[in-house]
Scaffold this active site. Structure first.
Site, PDB file in Angstrom:
ATOM      1  N   HIS A 154      16.772   0.793 -24.321  1.00 12.61           N
ATOM      2  CA  HIS A 154      17.426   1.120 -25.445  1.00 12.61           C
ATOM      3  C   HIS A 154      16.930   2.692 -25.895  1.00 12.61           C
ATOM      4  O   HIS A 154      15.678   2.969 -25.855  1.00 12.61           O
ATOM      5  CB  HIS A 154      16.687   0.171 -26.615  1.00 12.61           C
ATOM      6  N   PHE A 168      13.772   6.744 -28.701  1.00 11.56           N
ATOM      7  CA  PHE A 168      12.728   5.940 -28.552  1.00 11.56           C
ATOM      8  C   PHE A 168      12.120   6.673 -27.232  1.00 11.56           C
ATOM      9  O   PHE A 168      12.678   6.863 -26.190  1.00 11.56           O
ATOM     10  CB  PHE A 168      13.128   4.491 -27.960  1.00 11.56           C
ATOM     11  N   TYR A 204     -16.999  13.341   1.432  1.00 14.92           N
ATOM     12  CA  TYR A 204     -16.984  13.877   0.102  1.00 14.92           C
ATOM     13  C   TYR A 204     -15.587  13.983  -0.576  1.00 14.92           C
ATOM     14  O   TYR A 204     -15.432  13.499  -2.027  1.00 14.92           O
ATOM     15  CB  TYR A 204     -17.383  15.350   0.003  1.00 14.92           C
ATOM     16  N   TYR A 211     -10.734  -1.597  -7.459  1.00 15.24           N
ATOM     17  CA  TYR A 211      -9.433  -1.362  -6.615  1.00 15.24           C
ATOM     18  C   TYR A 211      -8.826  -0.112  -6.790  1.00 15.24           C
ATOM     19  O   TYR A 211      -8.369   0.593  -5.958  1.00 15.24           O
ATOM     20  CB  TYR A 211      -8.412  -2.481  -6.945  1.00 15.24           C
ATOM     21  N   LYS A 225      -7.373 -18.222  12.629  1.00 13.90           N
ATOM     22  CA  LYS A 225      -5.970 -18.874  12.926  1.00 13.90           C
ATOM     23  C   LYS A 225      -4.886 -17.934  12.455  1.00 13.90           C
ATOM     24  O   LYS A 225      -3.947 -17.633  13.259  1.00 13.90           O
ATOM     25  CB  LYS A 225      -5.717 -20.055  11.978  1.00 13.90           C
ATOM     26  N   VAL A 246      -3.647  -2.798  13.926  1.00 12.04           N
ATOM     27  CA  VAL A 246      -2.980  -3.209  12.514  1.00 12.04           C
ATOM     28  C   VAL A 246      -4.305  -3.872  12.063  1.00 12.04           C
ATOM     29  O   VAL A 246      -4.631  -5.074  12.387  1.00 12.04           O
ATOM     30  CB  VAL A 246      -1.950  -3.693  12.259  1.00 12.04           C
ATOM     31  N   LYS A 250      -8.660   2.680  -3.915  1.00  7.70           N
ATOM     32  CA  LYS A 250      -7.177   3.060  -3.193  1.00  7.70           C
ATOM     33  C   LYS A 250      -6.857   4.566  -3.522  1.00  7.70           C
ATOM     34  O   LYS A 250      -6.142   5.122  -2.625  1.00  7.70           O
ATOM     35  CB  LYS A 250      -6.171   2.253  -3.899  1.00  7.70           C
ATOM     36  N   ASN A 298      -4.530  -1.468   6.927  1.00  4.08           N
ATOM     37  CA  ASN A 298      -3.842  -2.308   5.865  1.00  4.08           C
ATOM     38  C   ASN A 298      -4.729  -3.350   5.093  1.00  4.08           C
ATOM     39  O   ASN A 298      -4.455  -3.876   4.436  1.00  4.08           O
ATOM     40  CB  ASN A 298      -2.685  -2.964   6.695  1.00  4.08           C
ATOM     41  N   LYS A 301      25.584   9.879 -15.519  1.00  2.00           N
ATOM     42  CA  LYS A 301      24.320  10.829 -15.340  1.00  2.00           C
ATOM     43  C   LYS A 301      23.973  10.855 -13.811  1.00  2.00           C
ATOM     44  O   LYS A 301      22.880  11.165 -13.328  1.00  2.00           O
ATOM     45  CB  LYS A 301      22.978  10.461 -15.779  1.00  2.00           C
TER      46      LYS A 301
END
Length: 894
Positions: free
Chosen positions: A693, A851, A458, A164, A53, A14, A168, A99, A723
């Protein structure tokens, strides 16, 4: 009870394991029998400094619990040394979890090369180096498991994270290729986009949300993916955190197919743009479209309607890799359309420059590497004084099976494609900002989107370009800088090395250029920025994410891998619950919707019946009145809050003989009306944070509307719709003149409550006439269009009329809701749109809106109106994004 997933006899590496998610991985695998290599440089989340540490503490904790672990302190760019530690200490490597990560968040205009390079060194090269070092061992033992780490910022792009986001999303293309190459050797590779608290995220997430984002919610999914029982789930993308787990996949539109001949123009594409983005019959691909079949079909079609001509006169277009192949086709097409062209090519730009000049166009060459972006853009400025369009097309291939890949193949591809795209765009950005205009067209490939054998380098670079594009599209939108990405299918100098000559000839670059010009124009009718398109052979289509409905696990019970296995079908099945996320906040929203999913507060069948009984009890029962007193000052303040200017005397000066309030003011008096029920009574798992809303309906029952007075509002429950995963609650409120008893206004407010369904209530809302009408705009141009630019203070002013929700003013609260900045009140947008209708067509007796999207203060609202008899159908868009803020809207005239 399900058998516990164990990892006895296996070795897990890891990276970035000194804290947060990495530490959680290590402790879990140590507790399940694995030997663990805990790698951590001990640097800060910005990648600065180092300390042994952090890794030592984790190792000691594993050993104290009876497990086996060893620390490694190398930087991930020395991935071979990390894997060497596993081999020396434990004799094998079975599972690799990449990670390690750092953040260097900064707006694109202020980004420095160091910010870009450090992010790529850790996230991209680090993941490559560790995976490459482990690969021979995986192949030899016919077993290997790899987890790479993306993020919501990578999947969707994010403000201030161009570096970033690129790195990612690069992990997605990289993982997809590893999955394809590794499958025959039982090497399974997957990528996750986790939402979890860490040293990185502690600086950007509010404390209360951090507390709910424990890394322990991510670990069980990863455990399932890397276990020996998983032999088929590979090359997949998962979103995980806060008890929510879902899978993502690519969805491709059926697209637009036109005849691939000289009538295939940008105007022809724009004229039928709706077909480009038509997902009614989508594909779910793992590779490129069948372009041979498309080309055959294309050639059977008749000539295309050329549509409106796209004109680039006065514009300067810069094309990298413009000396041959597809880049040459772009340069010639821009020149024919009137643009001045900068032909960038490291080898020979001159032939194309001369070709353009010979046909009467303007062009200059720029003989530099795309990595020298400053020099490339300077050539444009020196020659033409400006740059308007950048097409990042330069590229190279260094294909090799991953087990033979080395740095001499990895680094050049990453530098030319990803870093070159960054450098040229970065150099042009200040000019775009200054002139408030810019168009960027970046180039990914189907190898990047879907992965491809022998192209790990690539694929990673090309997918990184897409992540970069999505991030800067968000940053550029408010400055009229549009950024799109294409995956072209055409014969080029690069593809000549991998395609037969007859196919290269069939896939002419000429059949890609029209889409490039269309996207770089000002004519794209909907969502003109942030798109991903595949193109070639007369066909072009859009590609987007589809997300499974997934599964939400209770947040008050520790999650185990065994529980994840139990619900695996829910997680990976794309059924009617699937949706199409577009922004990072869409990930947060899913996780927040799950926050009230608690076993301890779960509702039994009897409790569900209690909700139904409460709905029956309260429906139609009128509450006691709530008083609202207002003065002319409140009228002025409301009018200003919905965009009245100092020149609108009748709205802002009480001494004017025509002084009045805009009729949409009718939503203000009932705003804090005391209802005769509570949401907790009528739905399960209610949380105010889950309330959206949805719709607003207003009747004005008496004109003229008073500009001061004492009013009373009485509310009642109209209906509750179940729903499944959510509930819809409709309330009705009547507002009276307290002195005379006359009815002034009637409102119906529809709210959407996430996570509050499943109680056995009615499934469909009732037809309530004007308040529920669909109000679909006619298929013709609007009869009237009104633009209103909001100010950055709009929400701060509007809230003083009574809606004090901190979401609209407090940046920290807005961030919890998944928004970069506090958003404008929906009812403010309603007021602005209603004012446009009122001023154009006069008094209305009712008005209804849905909306459809959020608005940031400072954005421009464009209200389009169609008069249909006594009814005005309208919709309101955000000009800068092309997205709808209000839909399904209409006003019936008085």
């Amino acid at each position: 009870m399900a058998e516990q997933l164990r990892f006895d006899g296996q070795v897990v590496v890891v990276t970035g394991a000194g804290g947060g998610l990495g530490k959680a991985y290590c402790l879990f695998f140590g507790s399940r029998g694995a030997s663990v290599v805990v790698n951590d440089l001990g640097a800060s989340f910005k990648g600065e400094g180092n300390s042994t540490k952090a890794a030592d503490v984790v190792v000691n904790e594993i050993k104290a619990a009876g497990g086996k672990a060893v620390a490694n302190y190398d930087s991930v760019e020395n991935g071979d040394k990390i894997i060497e530690t596993a081999i020396k200490e434990f004799g094998r490597i079975d599972i690799l979890i990449n990670n390690a990560g750092i953040l260097r968040d900064i707006s694109f205009k202020n980004m420095k090369d160091e910010d870009w390079d450090l992010i790529f060194k850790v996230h991209v090269k680090g993941s490559y180096k560790t995976a490459r070092a482990a690969w021979p061992y995986f192949r030899k033992q016919k077993f290997g498991r790899v987890i790479n780490t993306a993020s919501a910022a990578g999947l969707f792009g994010n403000f201030g994270q161009a570096n970033y986001s690129a790195a990612k999303l690069g992990m997605v293309g990289f993982t997809e290729t590893l999955a394809k190459e590794g499958l025959k050797y039982n090497i399974i590779s997957n990528v996750i986009a986790p939402i979890a608290a860490s040293r990185m995220t502690e600086t950007v997430m509010p404390p209360d949300l951090l507390a709910l984002m424990k890394p322990e919610w991510v670990v069980p999914l990863v455990a399932v993916l890397v276990h020996k029982n998983n032999t088929s789930e590979t090359g997949s993308i998962f979103e995980v955190g806060g008890g929510h787990v879902a899978k993502l996949r690519w969805e491709r539109s059926s697209g637009l197919l036109l005849k691939a001949d000289e009538s295939y123009t940008p105007g022809a594409i724009i004229k039928k743009w709706d077909q480009v983005t038509d997902f009614s019959n989508p594909q779910y691909p793992t590779g490129p479209n069948d372009f041979l079949a498309l080309l055959e079909e294309s050639l059977k079609l008749g000539p295309n309607d050329p549509g409106e001509k796209v004109d680039f006169k006065g514009r300067v277009a810069l094309v990298t890799g413009g000396g041959a192949g597809i880049g040459r086709a772009y340069c010639l097409a821009f020149a024919r359309a009137g643009a001045s062209v900068v032909v960038n090519d490291l080898v020979n730009p001159d032939d194309v420059v001369n070709e353009i000049k010979k046909m009467g166009g303007k062009a200059v060459g720029a003989k530099f590497s795309a990595e020298d972006g400053d020099a490339v853009v300077k050539a444009a400025i020196d020659a033409f004084g400006r740059v308007d369009i950048v097409v990042n097309n330069a590229g190279i291939l260094r294909d090799k099976a991953f087990h033979n890949m080395d740095d001499s193949l990895w680094d050049p591809v990453m530098n030319v494609h990803a870093r070159g795209t960054y450098k040229v765009t970065k150099a042009a950005w200040p000019y775009f900002l200054k002139q408030k205009y810019g168009r960027v067209l970046n180039t990914t490939s189907t190898s990047g989107i879907y992965g491809n054998f022998g192209q790990a380098n690539y694929s990673a670079a090309k997918c990184a370009i897409l992540g970069f594009s999505r991030a800067i599209a968000l940053e550029g939108a408010k400055y009229n800088i549009y950024v799109n990405t294409i995956a072209p299918n055409a014969g080029t100098a690069m593809t000549k090395t991998i395609l037969p000559e007859e196919l290269v000839q069939a896939f002419k670059p000429d059949y890609v250029a029209p889409l490039v010009l269309a996207l770089c124009s000002d004519k794209v009718p909907k969502k003109p920025t942030g798109g991903l398109y595949e193109v070639g052979s007369g066909w072009c289509g859009q590609t987007r994410w589809q997300r499974s409905g997934g599964h939400g696990f209770p947040v008050d019970v520790p999650l185990t891998p065994e529980e994840v296995v139990k619900h695996w079908n829910d997680i990976v099945t794309f059924d009617s619950r699937a949706d199409h996320p577009e922004k990072a906040s869409d990930s947060i929203e899913k996780i927040m919707a799950n926050m009230e999913n608690r076993v301890g507060e779960g509702k039994s069948g009897a409790a569900e019946n209690e909700h139904l009984a409460a709905i029956k009890k309260f429906t139609g029962v009128e509450g006691k009145g709530t008083e609202y007193t207002f003065t002319e000052r409140d009228v002025c303040l409301y009018n200003l809050g919905i965009g009245a200017k100092r020149t609108d005397i009748k709205y802002i000066f009480e001494g004017n003989e025509d002084f009045e309030v805009v009729p949409t003011f009718g939503v203000i008096p009932p705003f804090n009306t005391e209802m005769p029920f509570s949401f907790d009574d009528i739905v399960p798992n209610f949380s105010p944070m889950m309330l959206l809303h949805g719709e607003q309906y207003l009747e004005v029952r008496k004109y003229p509307i008073p500009t001061s007075g004492r009013l009373v509002s009485k509310g009642k429950l109209l209906e509750v719709v179940d729903k499944g995963s959510a509930a819809i609650v409709k309330q009705g409120i009547t507002t009276f003149n307290a002195e005379t008893g006359e009815e002034l206004f009637y409102n119906e407010m529809t709210v959407f409550l996430r996570g509050c369904g499943g109680f056995g209530g009615q499934k469909k809302p009732a037809d309530r006439g004007a308040s529920t009408a669909a109000n679909k705009p006619p298929a013709r141009s609007p009869d009237a269009v009104v633009e209103v630019q909001t100010t950055e203070e709009q929400a701060a002013i509007y809230r003083l009329s009574g809606d004090y929700n901190p979401l609209h003013v407090d940046p920290a609260f807005a961030k919890v809701g998944g928004f970069k900045v506090p958003i404008l009140h929906g009812l403010c947008s309603f007021g602005i749109a209603g004012k446009a209708v009122y001023e154009k067509y006069g008094k209305f007796k009712n008005i209804k809106v849905r909306f459809a999207g959020t608005v940031n203060p400072g954005q421009t609202l464009v209200t389009e109106m169609w008069k249909e008899g006594n009814k005005v159908v309208f919709q309101t868009k955000v000009k800068e994004t092309g997205k709808l803020a209000i839909s399904g809207a209409a006003a019936e005239l008085a």
